[in-house]
Write a protein that holds these residues in place. Structure first.
Motif, short mmCIF file in Angstrom:
data_model
loop_
_atom_site.label_atom_id
_atom_site.label_comp_id
_atom_site.label_asym_id
_atom_site.label_seq_id
_atom_site.Cartn_x
_atom_site.Cartn_y
_atom_site.Cartn_z
N ILE A 251 41.48 35.46 43.32
CA ILE A 251 40.15 36.08 43.30
C ILE A 251 40.32 37.61 43.36
CG2 ILE A 251 37.91 36.17 44.44
CD1 ILE A 251 38.65 33.50 45.82
N TRP A 252 39.60 38.31 42.52
CA TRP A 252 39.74 39.78 42.49
C TRP A 252 38.38 40.42 42.24
CZ3 TRP A 252 38.49 42.17 37.75
CH2 TRP A 252 38.31 41.28 36.69
N GLY A 253 38.29 41.70 42.58
CA GLY A 253 37.05 42.44 42.34
C GLY A 253 36.85 43.48 43.43
N PRO A 254 35.73 44.20 43.35
CA PRO A 254 35.45 45.22 44.37
C PRO A 254 35.38 44.60 45.76
CG PRO A 254 33.92 45.42 42.52
CD PRO A 254 34.71 44.16 42.29
N ARG A 255 35.80 45.37 46.76
CA ARG A 255 35.79 45.03 48.19
C ARG A 255 36.94 44.11 48.59
NH1 ARG A 255 29.47 44.00 48.29
NH2 ARG A 255 30.11 41.83 48.61
N ASP A 256 37.86 43.79 47.66
CA ASP A 256 39.04 42.99 48.05
C ASP A 256 39.84 43.78 49.08
OD1 ASP A 256 41.27 41.40 48.20
OD2 ASP A 256 42.09 42.01 46.27
N GLN A 257 40.18 43.12 50.18
CA GLN A 257 40.98 43.79 51.22
C GLN A 257 42.42 43.26 51.23
OE1 GLN A 257 39.79 46.40 52.87
NE2 GLN A 257 37.86 46.08 51.78
N HIS A 258 42.76 42.36 50.30
CA HIS A 258 44.10 41.76 50.34
C HIS A 258 44.94 42.18 49.14
CE1 HIS A 258 43.05 39.30 53.75
NE2 HIS A 258 42.03 38.79 53.10
N LEU A 259 44.72 41.45 48.02
CA LEU A 259 45.59 41.58 46.85
C LEU A 259 45.68 43.02 46.34
CD1 LEU A 259 47.06 40.07 44.45
CD2 LEU A 259 44.83 40.09 43.31
N ILE A 260 44.54 43.60 46.02
CA ILE A 260 44.57 44.88 45.32
C ILE A 260 45.04 46.03 46.23
CG2 ILE A 260 43.02 46.58 44.19
CD1 ILE A 260 41.94 43.85 42.79
N PRO A 261 44.51 46.15 47.47
CA PRO A 261 45.04 47.21 48.33
C PRO A 261 46.54 47.08 48.57
CG PRO A 261 43.07 46.23 49.30
CD PRO A 261 43.40 45.43 48.08
N ARG A 262 47.02 45.82 48.69
CA ARG A 262 48.46 45.63 48.93
C ARG A 262 49.29 46.02 47.73
NH1 ARG A 262 49.32 40.05 52.36
NH2 ARG A 262 47.82 40.55 53.95
N LEU A 263 48.81 45.63 46.54
CA LEU A 263 49.53 46.00 45.31
C LEU A 263 49.63 47.52 45.21
CD1 LEU A 263 48.14 43.92 42.29
CD2 LEU A 263 50.49 44.06 43.09
#
Ligand SMILES: NC(=O)c1ccc[n+]([C@@H]2O[C@H](COP(=O)([O-])OP(=O)(O)OC[C@H]3O[C@@H](n4cnc5c(N)ncnc54)[C@H](OP(=O)(O)O)[C@@H]3O)[C@@H](O)[C@H]2O)c1
Length: 339
Positions: free
Chosen positions: A170-182
């Motif tokens: 799951i991805w999109g605005p307000r993600d606190q896991h995948l995208i900030p970590r990447l």
């Protein structure tokens, strides 16, 4: 309708709450934290831990539909927190549903419940749970999600109709896991491509995943619902090249593409050593790579979502390009706020 969303303050849960409020439901959320942004929407925020039976059962009072979204994610090598939040937590949700005569329960599962370390190309829901592989490789998140999915589907009956949804990545605005970590890993120069870089993966824009939950709940209400007692894969409907997509996300954050790489075998070996080290020293943080992650990042996994389309009318309403644009806008806003 009066709905309970466990994990309503999390990434996916908040979108589900927003969509429920928009259509006029009374919404209660359950989680450990305080969520003033949910209260501002009109959501009743109840604080508690999934492992606390009394708190979970009390949160189910007066509700007719439960979205059980909360879970402990990640790749920590400590098993107990996963057993408590994901397995015991789900037992408590089921107990709450039965005690309060709740008629519908939608469980957010994960496609990783079927992952056995090898490519999955276009598979449908006939693929079995990979309980043995997941347990053997100590993938406690996916293992406990699989046990919970089993409990949920076995509980399906006329009084309490249940289903499980398996959204991938799951991805999109307000993600606190995948995208900030990447982004953090890439900025620190620690992000490495694992494997050949040719693997195809499914993913799903967060608002599409949330909408699927509402659609599945509606379908469950129908007489002789085909959804009752079943699990469904969910995605954008078309896989992407995993590493090209990661590069696209990095580009949105104005970060150069991933240059360094590691073979799957080398990543697997590093994961084996790190898992043993973290276990030996009782480390609570997550190893940067595990055997499960090495396999996930190097293999293809994409799914046939025709059952979800047919049984409850799922369609990825927001396209991948529209979603990427929204993600880019959000990342730019985050960047502006941090300056
Ligand atoms: N993100 C993905 O790519 C993905 C893919 C497939 C499936 N899923 C599933 O989708 C669901 C939502 O994931 P997400 O990405 O939205 O994760 P998230 O942002 O971490 O949200 C998880 C929520 O669960 C709550 N929670 C965790 N442990 C809890 C506990 N012990 N007691 C009560 N509440 C607890 C958290 O709230 P508090 O911390 O305030 O308690 C949080 O609101 C999960 O079931 C996950 O397994 C996610």
């Amino acid at each position: 309708m009066h709905t309970l969303v466990t994990g309503g303050g999390g990434f996916l849960g908040r979108y589900i709450c927003e969509q429920l409020i928009t259509r006029g439901d009374r919404v209660r959320s359950f989680g450990r934290g305080a969520y003033p942004e949910l209260e501002a929407l009109g959501v009743e925020v109840v604080r508690g831990d999934l492992a606390d039976q009394n708190a979970v059962v009390a949160a189910c009072d007066g509700v007719d539909t439960v979205f059980h979204v909360a879970a402990r994610p990640g790749v920590s090598v400590q098993r107990l927190p996963y057993d408590k939040a994901n397995t015991l937590g789900t037992e408590n949700v089921l107990r709450g549903c039965r005690q309060h005569g709740i008629s519908r329960l939608i469980y957010t599962s994960s496609p990783s419940v079927t992952f056995a370390g090898v490519d999955q190309c276009g598979v449908n829901e006939s693929v079995p749970l990979a309980l043995d592989w997941l347990q053997q490789h100590r993938s406690y998140y996916s293992y406990t999600k699989a046990i919970a999915e089993q409990q949920i589907l076995q509980a399906n009956c006329e009084q309490l109709r249940t289903c499980a949804l398996r959204p991938h990545l799951i991805w999109g605005p307000r993600d606190q896991h995948l995208i900030p970590r990447l982004i953090a890993k890439a900025k620190s120069g620690r992000l490495r491509r694992i494997g050949e870089g040719t693997n195809q993966v499914d993913m799903i824009y967060v608002e599409n995943a949330a909408e699927a939950h509402l659609q599945a709940a509606e379908a469950l209400a129908q007489e002789n619902s085909p959804v009752a007692g079943k699990a469904y894969f969910l995605s954008q409907g078309k896989p992407v090249n995993c590493w090209q997509w990661i590069d696209e996300i990095l580009a949105l954050a104005e970060i150069p593409p991933v240059k360094k790489s590691l073979s799957q075998q080398a990543a697997w070996r590093v994961g084996t050593v790190l898992e043993a080290t973290y276990r030996t020293f009782g480390l609570r943080s997550e190893p940067p790579i595990t055997r499960f992650l090495a396999a996930q990042l190097a293999t293809s996994h994409w799914f046939d979502i025709s059952a979800a389309c047919q049984d409850f009318g799922y369609q990825p309403r927001i396209s991948t390009s529209e979603g990427m644009q929204r993600l880019g806008n959000w990342l730019a806003e985050q960047n502006r706020l941090s300056i």
